[in-house]
Design a protein around this motif. Structure first.
Motif, mmCIF file in Angstrom:
data_model
loop_
_atom_site.group_PDB
_atom_site.id
_atom_site.type_symbol
_atom_site.label_atom_id
_atom_site.label_comp_id
_atom_site.label_asym_id
_atom_site.label_seq_id
_atom_site.Cartn_x
_atom_site.Cartn_y
_atom_site.Cartn_z
ATOM 1 N N ILE A 185 -2.644 -53.966 17.440
ATOM 2 C CA ILE A 185 -2.170 -54.333 16.098
ATOM 3 C C ILE A 185 -2.603 -53.268 15.090
ATOM 4 O O ILE A 185 -1.838 -52.887 14.195
ATOM 5 C CB ILE A 185 -2.685 -55.738 15.726
ATOM 6 N N SER A 186 -3.818 -52.755 15.251
ATOM 7 C CA SER A 186 -4.276 -51.693 14.352
ATOM 8 C C SER A 186 -3.466 -50.411 14.548
ATOM 9 O O SER A 186 -3.141 -49.715 13.584
ATOM 10 C CB SER A 186 -5.771 -51.414 14.571
ATOM 11 N N ASP A 187 -3.144 -50.094 15.794
ATOM 12 C CA ASP A 187 -2.318 -48.905 16.042
ATOM 13 C C ASP A 187 -0.907 -49.095 15.480
ATOM 14 O O ASP A 187 -0.328 -48.173 14.894
ATOM 15 C CB ASP A 187 -2.227 -48.609 17.541
ATOM 16 N N VAL A 188 -0.351 -50.276 15.685
ATOM 17 C CA VAL A 188 1.009 -50.547 15.205
ATOM 18 C C VAL A 188 1.092 -50.379 13.692
ATOM 19 O O VAL A 188 1.944 -49.641 13.172
ATOM 20 C CB VAL A 188 1.444 -51.976 15.614
ATOM 21 N N PHE A 189 0.188 -51.030 12.963
ATOM 22 C CA PHE A 189 0.282 -50.953 11.510
ATOM 23 C C PHE A 189 -0.243 -49.610 10.989
ATOM 24 O O PHE A 189 0.201 -49.147 9.938
ATOM 25 C CB PHE A 189 -0.398 -52.162 10.859
ATOM 26 N N GLY A 190 -1.145 -48.987 11.730
ATOM 27 C CA GLY A 190 -1.545 -47.629 11.371
ATOM 28 C C GLY A 190 -0.349 -46.687 11.459
ATOM 29 O O GLY A 190 -0.114 -45.862 10.574
ATOM 30 N N SER A 191 0.420 -46.832 12.526
ATOM 31 C CA SER A 191 1.617 -46.000 12.681
ATOM 32 C C SER A 191 2.649 -46.343 11.606
ATOM 33 O O SER A 191 3.309 -45.448 11.058
ATOM 34 C CB SER A 191 2.217 -46.216 14.080
ATOM 35 N N LEU A 192 2.775 -47.625 11.274
ATOM 36 C CA LEU A 192 3.740 -48.017 10.241
ATOM 37 C C LEU A 192 3.336 -47.470 8.873
ATOM 38 O O LEU A 192 4.200 -47.111 8.064
ATOM 39 C CB LEU A 192 3.877 -49.543 10.183
ATOM 40 N N VAL A 193 2.038 -47.402 8.604
ATOM 41 C CA VAL A 193 1.584 -46.809 7.341
ATOM 42 C C VAL A 193 2.057 -45.362 7.255
ATOM 43 O O VAL A 193 2.574 -44.903 6.230
ATOM 44 C CB VAL A 193 0.053 -46.889 7.210
ATOM 45 N N LYS A 194 1.892 -44.643 8.366
ATOM 46 C CA LYS A 194 2.330 -43.243 8.373
ATOM 47 C C LYS A 194 3.848 -43.144 8.191
ATOM 48 O O LYS A 194 4.337 -42.331 7.391
ATOM 49 C CB LYS A 194 1.912 -42.558 9.683
ATOM 50 N N GLN A 195 4.579 -43.976 8.915
ATOM 51 C CA GLN A 195 6.042 -43.942 8.806
ATOM 52 C C GLN A 195 6.495 -44.327 7.402
ATOM 53 O O GLN A 195 7.442 -43.746 6.857
ATOM 54 C CB GLN A 195 6.655 -44.880 9.848
ATOM 55 N N TYR A 196 5.834 -45.321 6.813
ATOM 56 C CA TYR A 196 6.195 -45.772 5.470
ATOM 57 C C TYR A 196 5.931 -44.674 4.447
ATOM 58 O O TYR A 196 6.731 -44.434 3.545
ATOM 59 C CB TYR A 196 5.388 -47.029 5.143
ATOM 60 N N SER A 197 4.808 -43.986 4.619
ATOM 61 C CA SER A 197 4.470 -42.929 3.661
ATOM 62 C C SER A 197 5.442 -41.761 3.760
ATOM 63 O O SER A 197 5.670 -41.050 2.782
ATOM 64 C CB SER A 197 3.032 -42.445 3.878
ATOM 65 N N HIS A 198 5.999 -41.549 4.951
ATOM 66 C CA HIS A 198 6.957 -40.452 5.151
ATOM 67 C C HIS A 198 8.405 -40.924 5.083
ATOM 68 O O HIS A 198 9.311 -40.106 5.221
ATOM 69 C CB HIS A 198 6.723 -39.782 6.514
ATOM 70 N N GLN A 199 8.589 -42.233 4.919
ATOM 71 C CA GLN A 199 9.937 -42.823 4.924
ATOM 72 C C GLN A 199 10.717 -42.396 6.167
ATOM 73 O O GLN A 199 11.860 -41.927 6.086
ATOM 74 C CB GLN A 199 10.686 -42.452 3.637
ATOM 75 N N GLN A 200 10.072 -42.574 7.327
ATOM 76 C CA GLN A 200 10.692 -42.196 8.590
ATOM 77 C C GLN A 200 11.265 -43.424 9.287
ATOM 78 O O GLN A 200 10.657 -44.504 9.271
ATOM 79 C CB GLN A 200 9.652 -41.563 9.526
ATOM 80 N N THR A 201 12.403 -43.240 9.922
ATOM 81 C CA THR A 201 12.938 -44.301 10.775
ATOM 82 C C THR A 201 12.201 -44.291 12.112
ATOM 83 O O THR A 201 11.462 -43.341 12.426
ATOM 84 C CB THR A 201 14.436 -44.093 11.041
ATOM 85 N N ALA A 202 12.454 -45.331 12.903
ATOM 86 C CA ALA A 202 11.821 -45.410 14.227
ATOM 87 C C ALA A 202 12.181 -44.192 15.073
ATOM 88 O O ALA A 202 11.378 -43.719 15.877
ATOM 89 C CB ALA A 202 12.251 -46.694 14.927
ATOM 90 N N GLU A 203 13.398 -43.708 14.879
ATOM 91 C CA GLU A 203 13.845 -42.553 15.668
ATOM 92 C C GLU A 203 13.173 -41.263 15.197
ATOM 93 O O GLU A 203 12.950 -40.344 15.984
ATOM 94 C CB GLU A 203 15.365 -42.400 15.563
ATOM 95 N N GLN A 204 12.848 -41.194 13.930
ATOM 96 C CA GLN A 204 12.250 -39.970 13.377
ATOM 97 C C GLN A 204 10.738 -39.898 13.592
ATOM 98 O O GLN A 204 10.167 -38.812 13.588
ATOM 99 C CB GLN A 204 12.543 -39.891 11.873
ATOM 100 N N ALA A 205 10.094 -41.028 13.766
ATOM 101 C CA ALA A 205 8.631 -41.062 13.837
ATOM 102 C C ALA A 205 8.120 -40.422 15.129
ATOM 103 O O ALA A 205 8.828 -40.403 16.144
ATOM 104 C CB ALA A 205 8.150 -42.501 13.755
ATOM 105 N N ASP A 206 6.890 -39.895 15.077
ATOM 106 C CA ASP A 206 6.328 -39.310 16.304
ATOM 107 C C ASP A 206 5.576 -40.345 17.140
ATOM 108 O O ASP A 206 5.250 -40.097 18.296
ATOM 109 C CB ASP A 206 5.429 -38.108 15.973
ATOM 110 N N TRP A 207 5.238 -41.480 16.546
ATOM 111 C CA TRP A 207 4.574 -42.594 17.243
ATOM 112 C C TRP A 207 3.240 -42.185 17.846
ATOM 113 O O TRP A 207 2.786 -42.754 18.831
ATOM 114 C CB TRP A 207 5.493 -43.203 18.309
ATOM 115 N N LEU A 208 2.619 -41.166 17.263
ATOM 116 C CA LEU A 208 1.304 -40.717 17.714
ATOM 117 C C LEU A 208 0.230 -41.328 16.823
ATOM 118 O O LEU A 208 0.439 -41.539 15.638
ATOM 119 C CB LEU A 208 1.206 -39.195 17.655
#
Lengths: 101, 361
Positions: B198-221
């Motif tokens: 859960i921490s990884d999921v929302f940590g990754s979402l914070v990064k995606q939200y800050s960059h306004q990235q779609t699921a396809e654009q995100a690196d998921w690292l």
């Protein structure tokens, strides 16, 4: 004196960093050997409870399992970050800086 | 489609949600009004998220527009004395310390994701100040949440850089506080792996939200940039491809499994909480990419509602969590929705069998 320390937990589990490290005072300089003897005595290591007081909250804290053998004496403790006892923290730091895998 | 008074009261919540998100301005207004009549706090929060999502670009410019954010950054100056010296508080300009500013900014983005998307006001949903201590210890290779604050080491510059350099690490730590506030998932075994995931999921979402990235654009690292250039690896973990984040002569190989066939039974790492979290991590990636678009909007909302579900017990295992994600996906999007299908297919793909009934727990 021989000290073994295993570090567990932390932000990630990394296989190469989970192996125990060993510090043998015979390999230290006389000054460093005196220092580790002093640190072990100052914290009364052999009288410490096996499990140190720790918070039940949080996540990703590192836990240290330390065993010290000195002559016929041997004792193990487990302590978790943040370590509240500054003398125990000083011992931990020394071992981290001088031990090897 | 035009909503009549009668229709308003017979439309299920998931249809109202869809209208609120995708309908005409009139339909959105009515649907949001209707959802507002549902006194479920959860639904109200969801609506708040929908309302601000459409304005995220303007909201980004002022992530503390609602005055709900209270950040305090402390500097330990290389000691382990907590909390340290207060060096920056809410509203103050950046100071001459990169780590302190990174922590301040990342806490802001984490708070923004939770408030703007999920309607959650800070860790405890009651405006809890966000405290962080930086420069903890000397060459300290870790970041953690101690139940009160986030604590960041500088790294040793041999293996690790400073832990504030990765925004998802900060989102990860703060989410431990959210999880602790909501579910008390025990930090051992499968419940501990869920806690970590859960921490990884929302940590990754914070990064995606800050960059306004779609699921396809995100690196998921997770933790991209944490390793120094001496290490053969790009990050600590990968939600997209667990087990591939690093392979280094000194550190070894990323041990995370992506399937239950490779679940690691171990007493180390609290029963492998940072290892087996790869399985639910990968499920979230699969759900988010199957649904497409911004991962925080649907997949993230399903996970957030599951985290807040009263049925999520402290000792929950993967199967229990899987079933709750399906129940929440069905409640929000409907029994024939592609969102529910995506959740079911993802858990099946990683080998987690979902019990048909709650009593099978």
């Amino acid at each position: 004196m021989r000290i073994q320390m295993r570090t567990e937990g932390g932000f990630a589990y990394i296989p190469g960093l989970s192996r125990p490290t060993i510090l043998d005072s015979a390999t230290l300089s006389p000054q460093e050997s005196d220092e580790i003897q002093h640190l072990v005595s100052a914290v009364h290591f052999f009288d410490l409870p096996t499990l140190q007081e720790q918070t039940v909250h949080g996540g990703d804290q590192r836990t240290y399992k330390i065993t010290i053998e000195d002559g016929v004496r041997s004792h193990s403790i487990q302590v978790t970050d943040p370590v509240k006892d500054p003398q125990l923290q000083a011992l931990l730091t020394f071992v981290q800086q001088h031990a090897s895998m | 489609m035009k909503l009549t008074t009668v229709q308003r009261y017979i439309l299920p919540p998931h249809m109202l949600t869809a209208l609120a998100q995708h309908g005409s301005p009139e339909q959105r207004a009515i649907a949001l009004h209707m959802l507002g009549h549902d006194h479920s706090i959860r639904t109200v929060r969801m609506v708040q998220g929908l309302q601000v999502n459409h304005h995220h670009l303007s909201v980004q410019a002022s992530i503390n527009a609602e005055g709900a954010l209270h950040r305090v950054i402390y500097d330990d100056h290389g000691t382990m004395d907590l909390p340290g010296e207060c060096v920056r508080v809410e509203g103050q300009h950046a100071i001459g310390d990169v780590a302190a500013n990174e922590a301040y900014d990342a806490l802001g983005w984490t708070h923004a994701l939770y408030l703007q998307v999920y309607g959650r006001n800070s860790i405890n949903d009651a405006g809890q100040p966000l405290d962080a201590s930086v420069h903890y210890g000397t060459q300290y290779n870790n970041a953690f949440w101690d139940g009160e604050r986030m604590i960041f080491g500088d790294g040793d510059n041999q293996l690790f850089n400073r832990f504030t350099c990765a925004i998802d690490v900060i989102g990860h730590e703060l989410t431990h506080g959210v999880t602790e506030d909501e579910s008390h998932l025990a930090y051992v075994g499968q419940s501990g792996s869920l806690n970590e995931s859960i921490s990884d999921v929302f940590g990754s979402l914070v990064k995606q939200y800050s960059h306004q990235q779609t699921a396809e654009q995100a690196d998921w690292l997770i933790g991209h940039g944490l390793f120094t250039d001496k290490i053969q690896g790009e990050a600590l973990r990968s939600l997209k491809a667990p087990g591939t984040a690093y392979d280094d002569p000194l550190l070894g190989r990323d041990p995370q499994p992506a399937h239950m066939d490779h679940y690691m039974h171990t007493v180390e790492d609290n029963g492998g909480v940072h290892i087996n979290s790869g399985i639910p991590n990968h499920v979230f990636y699969l759900v988010a990419t199957r649904i497409g678009g911004f991962a925080w909007e649907k997949a993230g909302r399903i996970w957030y509602e599951t985290l807040r579900d009263p049925g999520l017990r402290p000792t929950a295992n993967f199967r229990m969590f899987a079933r709750l994600t399906m129940a929440n996906a069905e409640r929000m999007f409907g029994s024939n929705s592609r969102e529910l299908a995506a959740v079911h297919e993802a858990w099946t793909q990683v080998g987690v069998q979902i019990p048909a009934f709650a009593k099978e727990y």
